[in-house]
Scaffold this motif. Structure first.
Motif, PDB file in Angstrom:
ATOM      1  N   UNK A 215       0.831  -1.216   0.000  1.00  0.00           N
ATOM      2  CA  UNK A 215       0.000   0.000   0.000  1.00  0.00           C
ATOM      3  C   UNK A 215       0.860   1.258   0.000  1.00  0.00           C
ATOM      4  N   UNK A 216       1.954   1.247   0.746  1.00  0.00           N
ATOM      5  CA  UNK A 216       2.820   2.422   0.819  1.00  0.00           C
ATOM      6  C   UNK A 216       3.603   2.623  -0.474  1.00  0.00           C
ATOM      7  N   UNK A 217       3.939   1.511  -1.136  1.00  0.00           N
ATOM      8  CA  UNK A 217       4.732   1.592  -2.354  1.00  0.00           C
ATOM      9  C   UNK A 217       3.933   2.179  -3.513  1.00  0.00           C
ATOM     10  N   UNK A 218       2.704   1.695  -3.662  1.00  0.00           N
ATOM     11  CA  UNK A 218       1.822   2.237  -4.694  1.00  0.00           C
ATOM     12  C   UNK A 218       1.004   3.376  -4.081  1.00  0.00           C
ATOM     13  N   UNK A 219       0.134   3.935  -4.825  1.00  0.00           N
ATOM     14  CA  UNK A 219      -0.628   5.084  -4.333  1.00  0.00           C
ATOM     15  C   UNK A 219      -1.561   4.661  -3.208  1.00  0.00           C
ATOM     16  N   UNK A 220      -1.143   4.937  -1.989  1.00  0.00           N
ATOM     17  CA  UNK A 220      -1.919   4.523  -0.823  1.00  0.00           C
ATOM     18  C   UNK A 220      -3.278   5.172  -0.716  1.00  0.00           C
ATOM     19  N   UNK A 221      -3.493   6.264  -1.480  1.00  0.00           N
ATOM     20  CA  UNK A 221      -4.780   6.950  -1.434  1.00  0.00           C
ATOM     21  C   UNK A 221      -5.783   6.385  -2.437  1.00  0.00           C
ATOM     22  N   UNK A 222      -5.307   5.485  -3.291  1.00  0.00           N
ATOM     23  CA  UNK A 222      -6.187   4.857  -4.267  1.00  0.00           C
ATOM     24  C   UNK A 222      -7.093   3.848  -3.574  1.00  0.00           C
ATOM     25  N   UNK A 223      -8.377   3.894  -3.894  1.00  0.00           N
ATOM     26  CA  UNK A 223      -9.353   2.995  -3.263  1.00  0.00           C
ATOM     27  C   UNK A 223      -9.016   1.537  -3.552  1.00  0.00           C
ATOM     28  N   UNK A 224      -8.669   1.224  -4.803  1.00  0.00           N
ATOM     29  CA  UNK A 224      -8.375  -0.158  -5.174  1.00  0.00           C
ATOM     30  C   UNK A 224      -7.062  -0.648  -4.580  1.00  0.00           C
ATOM     31  N   UNK A 225      -6.085   0.246  -4.467  1.00  0.00           N
ATOM     32  CA  UNK A 225      -4.823  -0.144  -3.847  1.00  0.00           C
ATOM     33  C   UNK A 225      -5.043  -0.448  -2.369  1.00  0.00           C
ATOM     34  N   UNK A 226      -5.819   0.385  -1.707  1.00  0.00           N
ATOM     35  CA  UNK A 226      -6.145   0.144  -0.292  1.00  0.00           C
ATOM     36  C   UNK A 226      -6.842  -1.200  -0.121  1.00  0.00           C
ATOM     37  N   UNK A 227      -7.825  -1.464  -0.995  1.00  0.00           N
ATOM     38  CA  UNK A 227      -8.578  -2.711  -0.911  1.00  0.00           C
ATOM     39  C   UNK A 227      -7.685  -3.899  -1.249  1.00  0.00           C
ATOM     40  N   UNK A 228      -6.825  -3.742  -2.257  1.00  0.00           N
ATOM     41  CA  UNK A 228      -5.900  -4.806  -2.631  1.00  0.00           C
ATOM     42  C   UNK A 228      -4.957  -5.149  -1.495  1.00  0.00           C
ATOM     43  N   UNK A 229      -4.432  -4.121  -0.843  1.00  0.00           N
ATOM     44  CA  UNK A 229      -3.532  -4.333   0.297  1.00  0.00           C
ATOM     45  C   UNK A 229      -4.267  -5.048   1.430  1.00  0.00           C
ATOM     46  N   UNK A 230      -5.521  -4.663   1.640  1.00  0.00           N
ATOM     47  CA  UNK A 230      -6.331  -5.280   2.690  1.00  0.00           C
ATOM     48  C   UNK A 230      -6.586  -6.751   2.382  1.00  0.00           C
ATOM     49  N   UNK A 231      -6.813  -7.070   1.114  1.00  0.00           N
ATOM     50  CA  UNK A 231      -7.045  -8.457   0.718  1.00  0.00           C
ATOM     51  C   UNK A 231      -5.792  -9.306   0.935  1.00  0.00           C
ATOM     52  N   UNK A 232      -4.628  -8.735   0.647  1.00  0.00           N
ATOM     53  CA  UNK A 232      -3.373  -9.446   0.893  1.00  0.00           C
ATOM     54  C   UNK A 232      -3.197  -9.714   2.385  1.00  0.00           C
ATOM     55  N   UNK A 233      -3.525  -8.717   3.199  1.00  0.00           N
ATOM     56  CA  UNK A 233      -3.440  -8.866   4.654  1.00  0.00           C
ATOM     57  C   UNK A 233      -4.423  -9.924   5.144  1.00  0.00           C
ATOM     58  N   UNK A 234      -5.647  -9.899   4.617  1.00  0.00           N
ATOM     59  CA  UNK A 234      -6.654 -10.910   4.983  1.00  0.00           C
ATOM     60  C   UNK A 234      -6.184 -12.316   4.613  1.00  0.00           C
ATOM     61  N   UNK A 235      -5.509 -12.421   3.468  1.00  0.00           N
ATOM     62  CA  UNK A 235      -4.988 -13.722   3.065  1.00  0.00           C
ATOM     63  C   UNK A 235      -3.947 -14.205   4.075  1.00  0.00           C
ATOM     64  N   UNK A 236      -3.069 -13.310   4.483  1.00  0.00           N
ATOM     65  CA  UNK A 236      -2.056 -13.666   5.470  1.00  0.00           C
ATOM     66  C   UNK A 236      -2.664 -14.050   6.805  1.00  0.00           C
ATOM     67  N   UNK A 237      -3.721 -13.341   7.192  1.00  0.00           N
ATOM     68  CA  UNK A 237      -4.404 -13.642   8.456  1.00  0.00           C
ATOM     69  C   UNK A 237      -5.169 -14.957   8.387  1.00  0.00           C
ATOM     70  N   UNK A 238      -5.840 -15.201   7.252  1.00  0.00           N
ATOM     71  CA  UNK A 238      -6.683 -16.390   7.125  1.00  0.00           C
ATOM     72  C   UNK A 238      -5.912 -17.648   6.803  1.00  0.00           C
ATOM     73  N   UNK A 239      -5.358 -17.713   5.590  1.00  0.00           N
ATOM     74  CA  UNK A 239      -4.657 -18.912   5.155  1.00  0.00           C
ATOM     75  C   UNK A 239      -3.326 -19.110   5.855  1.00  0.00           C
ATOM     76  N   UNK A 240      -2.791 -18.040   6.424  1.00  0.00           N
ATOM     77  CA  UNK A 240      -1.525 -18.143   7.130  1.00  0.00           C
ATOM     78  C   UNK A 240      -1.692 -18.350   8.628  1.00  0.00           C
ATOM     79  N   UNK A 241      -1.903 -17.262   9.341  1.00  0.00           N
ATOM     80  CA  UNK A 241      -1.968 -17.299  10.803  1.00  0.00           C
ATOM     81  C   UNK A 241      -3.158 -18.129  11.299  1.00  0.00           C
ATOM     82  N   UNK A 242      -4.333 -17.911  10.702  1.00  0.00           N
ATOM     83  CA  UNK A 242      -5.523 -18.661  11.132  1.00  0.00           C
ATOM     84  C   UNK A 242      -5.366 -20.155  10.947  1.00  0.00           C
ATOM     85  N   UNK A 243      -4.843 -20.562   9.791  1.00  0.00           N
ATOM     86  CA  UNK A 243      -4.651 -21.991   9.523  1.00  0.00           C
ATOM     87  C   UNK A 243      -3.605 -22.593  10.456  1.00  0.00           C
ATOM     88  N   UNK A 244      -2.624 -21.769  10.847  1.00  0.00           N
ATOM     89  CA  UNK A 244      -1.585 -22.261  11.743  1.00  0.00           C
ATOM     90  C   UNK A 244      -2.046 -22.398  13.183  1.00  0.00           C
TER      91      UNK A 244
END
Length: 215
Positions: free
Chosen positions: A77-106
């Motif tokens: 999010x910081x690397x690309x335009x953090x103020x872009x709605x889609x970039x914010x949502x994309x970053x959030x989806x990546x974080x959700x993936x890390x939380x779900x398939x990563x930490x949650x599964x572990x």
């Protein structure tokens, strides 16, 4: 020397690529230490079940890669335009993936007792479901948000990744079919790995774009 934001971007990109490649290697190696385990017929979740001889190792690994993807999402999010709605949502989806398939599964093991799903199994499935949904939506969200010299190619590439992800997700859900002896249900491990490969190819491409992005 002070580390710049641009350096952190490169570090995050390299770490994400290494994690995507390493995850396949680790799962394959650990699966070989589980007698009777099939890379094509068994899900990766069964490696983390309490009865698995590599349960604790794979659980720690999933938590670690989950943290990597969360950090990657923040820096993305910081690397690309953090103020872009889609970039914010994309970053959030990546974080959700890390939380779900990563930490949650572990944290939650896919355990069954007498063939019945435990609370831990339900939490594992819920966390994994959130992660899969986030991964599936990611290319749809970012298909127009990432600006490169070959924007049209990235747009088409994102649609292809989404289509393959959707198909493999549907094939993977056939594991719940009453008839588990059919080809699609039997090879649930294959569909899951193809879904992961498809996602990781996309994340690697994003990492390469991040690495080459000018500050």
């Amino acid at each position: 020397m002070k580390t710049t934001q641009f350096n952190w971007t490169k570090i995050a990109a390299i770490l994400c690529i290494m994690t995507c490649v390493s995850d396949f290697i680790v799962v394959f190696l650990l699966g070989n230490h589980y007698l009777g385990y099939s890379q094509l017929k068994n899900t990766m979740s069964s490696l983390g079940a309490s009865i698995s001889p590599v349960s604790n190792i794979i659980s720690v690994w999933w938590i670690c890669i989950g943290m990597v993807f969360i950090c990657f999402g923040v820096i993305f999010r910081k690397t690309f335009n953090g103020n872009s709605k889609n970039i914010k949502l994309g970053a959030l989806l990546i974080i959700f993936y890390g939380l779900g398939e990563g930490i949650g599964s572990g944290l939650f093991k896919a355990d069954k007792i007498d063939g019945k799903m435990t609370n831990s199994f339900m939490m594992h499935s819920l966390a994994g479901g959130v992660g899969v949904l986030a991964a599936l939506l990611l290319p749809l969200v970012l298909r127009k948000a990432i600006v490169t010299q070959k924007k049209s190619q990235f747009y088409i590439f994102s649609w292809i990744i989404f289509a393959v992800g959707l198909i493999t997700t549907i094939l993977f859900t056939f594991r719940f079919s009453p008839n588990e002896d059919n080809f699609i249900s039997l090879y649930k491990g294959l569909w899951q790995r193809l879904f992961m490969l498809n996602l990781y190819v996309y994340l690697i491409v994003l990492s390469v774009i991040m690495y080459g992005k000018k500050a």
